[in-house]
Structure formats: C-alpha cells, structure tokens
Enzyme design. Structure first.
Site, PDB file in Angstrom:
ATOM      1  N   PRO A  89       0.798  -1.082   0.041  1.00  0.00           N
ATOM      2  CA  PRO A  89       0.061  -0.010   0.002  1.00  0.00           C
ATOM      3  C   PRO A  89       1.047   1.342  -0.152  1.00  0.00           C
ATOM      4  O   PRO A  89       0.306   2.317  -0.221  1.00  0.00           O
ATOM      5  CB  PRO A  89      -0.714  -0.115   1.278  1.00  0.00           C
ATOM      6  CG  PRO A  89      -0.020  -1.039   2.028  1.00  0.00           C
ATOM      7  CD  PRO A  89       0.393  -1.932   1.301  1.00  0.00           C
ATOM      8  N   GLU A 116       3.733  -8.228   9.034  1.00  0.00           N
ATOM      9  CA  GLU A 116       3.646  -6.780   8.899  1.00  0.00           C
ATOM     10  C   GLU A 116       4.800  -6.245   7.882  1.00  0.00           C
ATOM     11  O   GLU A 116       5.140  -5.103   7.876  1.00  0.00           O
ATOM     12  CB  GLU A 116       4.603  -6.309  10.289  1.00  0.00           C
ATOM     13  CG  GLU A 116       3.743  -6.671  11.544  1.00  0.00           C
ATOM     14  CD  GLU A 116       2.339  -5.917  11.244  1.00  0.00           C
ATOM     15  OE1 GLU A 116       2.335  -4.757  11.338  1.00  0.00           O
ATOM     16  OE2 GLU A 116       0.994  -6.682  11.590  1.00  0.00           O
ATOM     17  N   ARG A 154      -4.489  -8.397 -20.412  1.00  0.00           N
ATOM     18  CA  ARG A 154      -5.442  -8.044 -21.279  1.00  0.00           C
ATOM     19  C   ARG A 154      -5.109  -7.366 -22.606  1.00  0.00           C
ATOM     20  O   ARG A 154      -5.375  -7.125 -23.494  1.00  0.00           O
ATOM     21  CB  ARG A 154      -6.719  -7.144 -20.779  1.00  0.00           C
ATOM     22  CG  ARG A 154      -7.519  -7.822 -19.733  1.00  0.00           C
ATOM     23  CD  ARG A 154      -8.462  -7.002 -18.879  1.00  0.00           C
ATOM     24  NE  ARG A 154      -9.400  -6.340 -19.874  1.00  0.00           N
ATOM     25  CZ  ARG A 154     -10.366  -6.536 -20.562  1.00  0.00           C
ATOM     26  NH1 ARG A 154     -10.839  -7.938 -20.299  1.00  0.00           N
ATOM     27  NH2 ARG A 154     -11.019  -5.999 -21.521  1.00  0.00           N
ATOM     28  N   ASP A 169     -11.707  -0.159 -23.440  1.00  0.00           N
ATOM     29  CA  ASP A 169     -11.715  -0.365 -21.951  1.00  0.00           C
ATOM     30  C   ASP A 169     -11.805   1.094 -21.521  1.00  0.00           C
ATOM     31  O   ASP A 169     -11.124   2.020 -21.795  1.00  0.00           O
ATOM     32  CB  ASP A 169     -10.782  -1.234 -21.672  1.00  0.00           C
ATOM     33  CG  ASP A 169     -11.126  -2.605 -21.607  1.00  0.00           C
ATOM     34  OD1 ASP A 169     -12.302  -2.837 -21.874  1.00  0.00           O
ATOM     35  OD2 ASP A 169      -9.979  -3.449 -21.495  1.00  0.00           O
TER      36      ASP A 169
END
Length: 225
Positions: A89, A116, A154, A169
């Site tokens: 993240p 962690e 894709r 898309d």
C-alpha cells in the site's frame, strides 16, 4: 509474457488465475504463470520465513534471505535482470497506463508480502517498483498481484478473443467506457438507445464518445483534470 509470483500461498495464485480469459491465455501459451513458494527457500526444516521485528512492535516480519533465494531461483533462469514489483500500500497506485507499461516486459516478478511486511534490506536489493492497487490494507500481496496480472494480460496480443475489447476499455483513453447494451431491444420497459440501432457507424462512435465524457464527468470528474 511470463509472470513469476513469489508468495507464501502459491495455490491461491494458481487457482485464481487459471480460469476464464486468463486461464485460456495460459492454455494457448500467450502467457505463463509461475508461483514460487518462498517457504521452499527457508533455511530450516519447518519452512519458517518470519521473525520478530527489531525495535519491537506487533506482528512478525518476513526475513530477507528466503525472499532473496526465491528471487535468485527465478532470476537465474531469465535472459536479463527482471523487473520486480513489490505489492504494497506504500507504492504507486496502479493505473491502466502502468498496465500498458508493464505489458511491454517479457518477464515480471511479483513479490507478495505478509504479516507486518518484508525486511527492508531485501526490498532495497531486488525491488524495482513498489505498487499498490489502492489506499487500503489487505492481508497479503496475492490479491493485488492477481488484479495486476489480469489487467496487464488483457493488453498482451492474443490474450483476448477480440483485441478491440482492450482498446475501448475504461481508462484506455483517459475516459470511462461508454454504456453497453445487448438483446433484447426492450427490457422491462427500458429501450436500447435508437442511435445504436441506426447502423450509422460514425454517429454511433460520436454518441459513444459523448457518453464516455458524460459518464466520466458524473462518476470520475477527477480524470478530466
């Protein structure tokens, strides 16, 4: 394209990606997906790859050496030093443009952390890109890796039955995709827009572009900036 996923849960990767469009692309040899179990590279009989963090704190940290050995086992077989994507993240938020960039590579290594996190020293040694799929925290890197592999695949020629699908898309041109309709022509009192039944391709394309602009303005106005 060859994908190599360094993970504690290889079965999660293989079961999740060998179905539907991605699974068919694997069967046709357009892409390949390898899941490397980091535990196989532990230096103990129990496959233990984590330990307590220096400085204290909650949870455990994945150790550097098993991760590095798993990486080396893959990198040694490749023709050039690979790009290594660390699922975290703390990374750059993944976009369609990044998918197109990654799709140009011959090999991609995905590093999936748990607990962690991973010892910073091995990240500094092998990682080329820290990548996130959003500003939230998951239990591990496997789901982000699968999301990214799906999006990148894709864009690999031959992965889709109709390559135009990827061309139109959402986000491919910076806009959200226009609304789509199929049979029947009327469903529960709702009609397919007349323009789509006209057979006038230029007018249909104009309408679709207008709808893409309108939908982007309504749902993601930040993209228009």
């Amino acid at each position: 394209m060859r994908y190599h996923v360094l993970t504690l849960f290889p079965e999660m990767i293989l079961q999740g990606l060998h179905t539907s469009i991605i699974g068919r692309a694997v069967q046709r040899g357009v892409i390949s997906i390898e899941a490397v179990n980091i535990r196989d590279h532990a230096d103990n009989a129990y496959g233990k790859v984590d330990d307590y963090p220096y400085g204290g704190g909650a949870g455990m940290v994945m150790q550097a050496e098993p991760v590095f050995r798993a990486y080396e086992a893959v990198a040694a077989r490749l023709p050039k030093k690979p790009r290594v994507l660390h699922m975290t993240p703390q990374g750059r938020v993944f976009t369609q443009q990044m998918a197109a960039e990654f799709a140009q590579e011959e090999d991609l290594i995905f590093l999936c952390g748990h607990y962690e996190g991973i010892d910073e020293r091995v990240l500094e040694e092998i990682v080329t890109d820290h990548v996130s799929i959003g500003d939230y925290v998951l239990t591990g890197g496997e789901l982000p890796a699968m999301v990214m592999i799906d999006a990148i695949s894709r864009l690999i020629p031959g992965a889709l039955n109709n390559q135009e699908s990827a061309q139109y898309d959402s986000f491919q041109d910076g806009l959200l995709e226009y609304p789509q309709y199929s049979r029947p022509q009327e469903w529960r009192g709702r009609q397919v827009p007349d323009i789509l039944l006209s057979g006038h391709h230029a007018n249909v394309e104009k309408w679709r572009h207008e709808q893409s602009l309108l939908r982007t303005q309504q749902r993601r106005p930040d993209l228009l900036k």
